[in-house]
Design a protein around this motif. Structure first.
Motif: not given
Length: 870
Positions: A453, A458, A517, A520
């Motif tokens: 992250i 992700q 997106g 996370d």
């Protein structure tokens, strides 16, 4: 054997397809549907060119078609292995082998391995039997009788036999020691086993000396007849019929004052008649003076006919023309004999050492081919690239360590460094994180997710149940909360939960956050594997408790373009397949062998109600004592109600339901029945009792778990829904009823729910199975150790590897013929070394087409893909 130009074209075409597939650019990042707040994270990396699913599917289809052409072409080639049996055995015998055994070619019959070998013993007439002597009797079956035992359950099969050594007129009593008879000509001949290899025998043994004494026991009342006894052996009554000639081998015992054999080994050698000119004694001498191979057979085609057919094939087929996957230099280095010698020694051994050496030869070839396939996969994987996620100073991953209320163990630090280095590389990580229950795997995985992250990617965590997914979600949010509390301007790490039971509108929003997106970290159940889930930039997939997912499911978490992210698989007890793959070297292994400070050891005790039925009342007294001391208790049962369904019984318990005879006749405890009974039990009067199982709705399950965690529920009756993820430090006692119905991994996971605080834990494995049964042995093994790897080895020995080259998790289905992952670890290690050297020198196997063909024949394209999954 060299590769033809056409062969080269096909192999090059496949290689080019693989190269094209690996070099195709990834898809571009999905455009954000939900805008994400401004963050201080590094900017996302430059999007790559999108590869359409249609192109990907087309490329994969072309690759598969080319591979099938190679496979089909091999079977059409005029090789000895592909030759029809009728060429060497005639049409009639070949047709019988096809009908009864399902074998059609030279290769298939040579690889029809004996299932066992009868031990060597003296071929002895009844009149020369000696008490406690190991003997081999040649006899004709006179009668077969089966009856029930009077004093206990079970049956007895009695085989009345006639002494053929005394009755056979043309038996040669003056045969010199060491004479070997041919199966067909009855004339002395050289053994089929010719040639030699360093350290191996190449001649047959001699006859053992005769017996001399009776040791006080009488011969059978009829000197030419004897009654042999088989206990609970239905196969004996099925395999032998009146008139059959049979070799019996075993130790001489006594029954009712007369010498006899009890449960002896046997091999039916067919019906021989003097009118045909066949000499039963000569045939028997040949077999009795060497180990007797016994094949999987049926009444219409017994083991002796199989043995004779294979012997004829060995006599006539030019075995030197067999394609050998071992390069000559490797064979000489490891002192492995030729395939021709190996097959002769396997099917017509002169001693136990000979067939053992033959099996070793075949095991090494199996290991070498599998290791070559793995080495080739590793070489191909090294050519593929994925995104790298370097460790950033002052990022979330580093700040996590500063805010944790405890110090990481040395094991957690070392494993964290291994994963940190892997994520910084462009080669996809494929790592197994093995740690005992409570060893801190989740914190290690969270650090890895934060590293991804920090670099703009992700992470996803796949959990097997909603209860565990919710526990992980709450734990992760709680751990991450201090990271941002000091600075309101910096947004927190966005964590999302995805599960099947979510309302449609809430699920839709989570899916949008994943695709844009904005999310996370995504924690979810099997819902994460849905086709509706499309990650914008998945950098790391964490699979928790991987034994609860199939091979295909564990491989499903990918980017939308099919590219593999880095993968971290976590488990407290590897399933047999994973242990096998570990030995075979497919996965990188990290081990957490330390428990965090304050974690208590768990004491496990088997409670055998079969021997001590009065102990059941003491169980509930023990539960009351623990509750009165201010602690809490789990009572685990194998099912919810009267019926058994797939959502009530763990996959391992379900696998073991038919393991022990008679176990299915006992009524299993259920959550509903146990709750009702305990609620009216005087010894538990006033105790707050509730139950938890998979049939409850999500809201009810969450309420029960919260009440138990807060201490409002003192005794929880539950199914395996609490197997993983549940954390109640005040729970110190667990009783697992019908513990024999659970697998080793499930039992180990269940007991990990106690002893999670400062208090020691006790796990009582309650069973009504008798001592000596497989289930009791399994429970004793669990009680003897808390080492997850040791338990997995025990599990592997009991359940085998599963299909090493396929999707099966465990059980009898196995691609391997002779090789065993645990027993043959030394062989595998040496084969791994040889295979890796070969692939380093010849990555495409262009100079070793024999090895490439063997991989294709015995591994195949589809199975080779499974090898890369783990």
């Amino acid at each position: 054997m060299t590769k033809t130009p056409k062969d080269q074209t096909l192999f090059d075409a496949v290689a080019e397809t693989q190269k094209t597939t690996s070099s195709t650019p990834k898809r571009s990042q999905t455009s954000a549907t939900t805008p994400k707040k401004s963050t201080k994270k590094p900017a996302k990396k430059t999007p790559k060119t999108r590869r359409t699913p249609q192109n990907t599917a087309q490329t994969a289809t072309e690759h598969q078609e080319l591979t099938q052409k190679i496979h089909q072409k091999y079977h059409q080639e005029a090789r000895l292995e592909n030759t029809k049996l009728s060429v060497y055995l005639g049409k009639t015998l070949a047709a019988q082998l096809s009908k009864h055994l399902g074998v059609h070619t030279v290769e298939e019959l040579l690889n029809y391995h004996p299932k066992k070998y009868l031990p060597r013993g003296k071929l002895t007439p009844f009149s020369e039997l000696e008490y406690e002597q190991d003997v081999t009797l040649m006899a004709q079956v006179v009668d077969v009788r089966t009856r029930s035992m009077r004093s206990r359950r079970g049956s007895i099969t009695e085989i009345i036999i006639s002494d053929q050594l005394s009755d056979e007129e043309d038996h040669n009593d003056e045969a010199p020691l060491g004479t070997v008879y041919s199966y067909r000509t009855q004339k002395p001949s050289h053994p089929l086993l010719t040639g030699s290899a360093s350290g191996y025998s190449d001649s047959y043994g001699t006859l053992p000396s005769p017996a001399h004494q009776l040791h006080g026991y009488a011969h059978p009342s009829n000197a030419h007849r004897m009654t042999l006894t088989f206990f609970n052996a239905w196969s004996a009554a099925r395999d032998m019929q009146t008139g059959d000639h049979v070799l019996f081998s075993g130790k001489v015992g006594a029954y009712k004052g007369e010498l006899t054999l009890t449960n002896p080994h046997y091999a039916v050698i067919g019906e021989y008649h003097r009118a045909t000119g066949d000499n039963v004694s000569s045939h028997a001498y040949t077999q009795a003076h060497a180990p007797i191979p016994v094949y999987r057979a049926n009444a219409k085609f017994p083991t002796d006919r199989i043995s004779a057919a294979i012997a004829e094939l060995l006599d006539h087929a030019p075995l030197s023309e067999l394609e050998d996957p071992l390069p000559p230099e490797t064979r000489h280095k490891r002192k492995i004999p030729t395939l021709a010698w190996t097959y002769r020694a396997l099917h017509t051994p002169d001693s136990d050492d000979t067939w053992k050496q033959a099996q070793h030869s075949l095991r090494y070839r199996e290991a070498f081919i599998l290791q070559s396939a793995l080495a080739r996969i590793r070489a191909q994987r090294a050519e593929h690239t994925t995104d790298s996620w370097p460790y950033l100073k002052n990022g979330y991953a580093q700040r996590l360590l500063e805010l944790l209320p405890y110090q990481l163990t040395d094991g957690q630090k070392n494993v964290g460094e291994e994963i940190r280095q892997d994520l910084s590389q462009r080669t996809p990580m494929n790592r197994l994180l093995q740690g005992d229950v409570g060893s801190g795997k989740t914190v290690v995985a969270l650090r890895a997710m934060l590293q991804v992250i920090d670099s703009g990617g992700q992470a996803a965590m796949l959990a097997p149940t909603e209860v565990l997914a919710e526990q992980h979600y709450q734990s992760v949010c709680e751990i991450l909360r201090p990271l941002t509390s000091h600075n309101d301007d910096e947004p927190p790490v966005c964590v999302r939960l995805l599960k099947a039971s979510m309302p449609a509108s809430e699920k839709k929003q989570v899916l949008l956050d994943i695709a844009s997106g904005a999310a996370d970290i995504v924690i979810g159940t099997h819902a994460l594997l849905s086709s509706d889930v499309n990650f914008a930039r998945l950098g790391l997939a964490v699979v928790d408790e991987q034994h609860r997912f199939g091979v295909e499911q564990r491989d499903s978490l990918r980017n939308a373009d099919g590219e593999l992210p880095h993968r971290l698989v976590m488990t407290a007890t590897p399933i047999p397949r994973t242990v096998a793959m570990t030995v075979f070297g497919d996965l990188d292994i990290s081990v957490l062998d330390q428990l965090p400070a304050g974690r208590q050891k768990i004491k496990s005790i088997v409670v055998p109600l079969a021997e001590h039925p009065h102990w059941e009342h003491r169980l509930w007294e023990r539960a009351r004592e623990e509750i009165d001391a201010g602690h809490q208790v789990y009572v685990v049962v194998p099912k919810v109600g009267e019926d058994i369904s797939e959502d009530e019984v763990s996959s391992e318990a379900e696998h073991l339901f038919s393991t022990d005879q008679g176990s299915s006749q006992k009524k299993l405890h259920s959550a509903i029945e146990v709750l009702e009974r305990l609620s009216h039990m005087p010894v538990l009067s006033g105790v707050r009792i509730d139950m938890l199982h998979g049939r409850l709705d999500t809201q009810t399950k969450a309420h029960v778990m919260q009440s138990f965690s807060e201490g409002d529920i003192q005794l929880l009756v539950c199914t395996t829904v609490v197997e993983v993820g549940v954390n109640v430090p005040n729970a110190t006692l667990m009783m697992i009823l019908d513990a024999d119905r659970f697998g080793i991994s499930g039992l180990h996971q269940l007991r990990g729910r106690i002893g999670r605080g400062q208090l020691p834990g006790t796990c009582l494995l309650v069973t009504e199975q008798e001592q000596g049964s497989p289930s009791r042995d399994r429970l004793d093994a669990v009680a003897s150790t808390t080492d997850g790897f040791e338990l997995s080895r025990i599990d592997l020995r009991q359940r085998r590897e599963g299909d090493i080259l396929g999707a099966a998790q465990s059980g009898k289905k196995s691609t391997l013929k002779l090789l065993r992952a645990i027993d043959d670890a030394d062989i595998i290690e040496k084969a791994r070394e040889d295979a890796r050297l070969l692939i380093e020198e010849d990555p495409t196997l262009g100079k070793h087409p024999d090895v490439a063909r063997w991989i294709e024949r015995f591994v195949g394209a589809e199975h080779e893909q499974f090898l890369s999954r783990g």
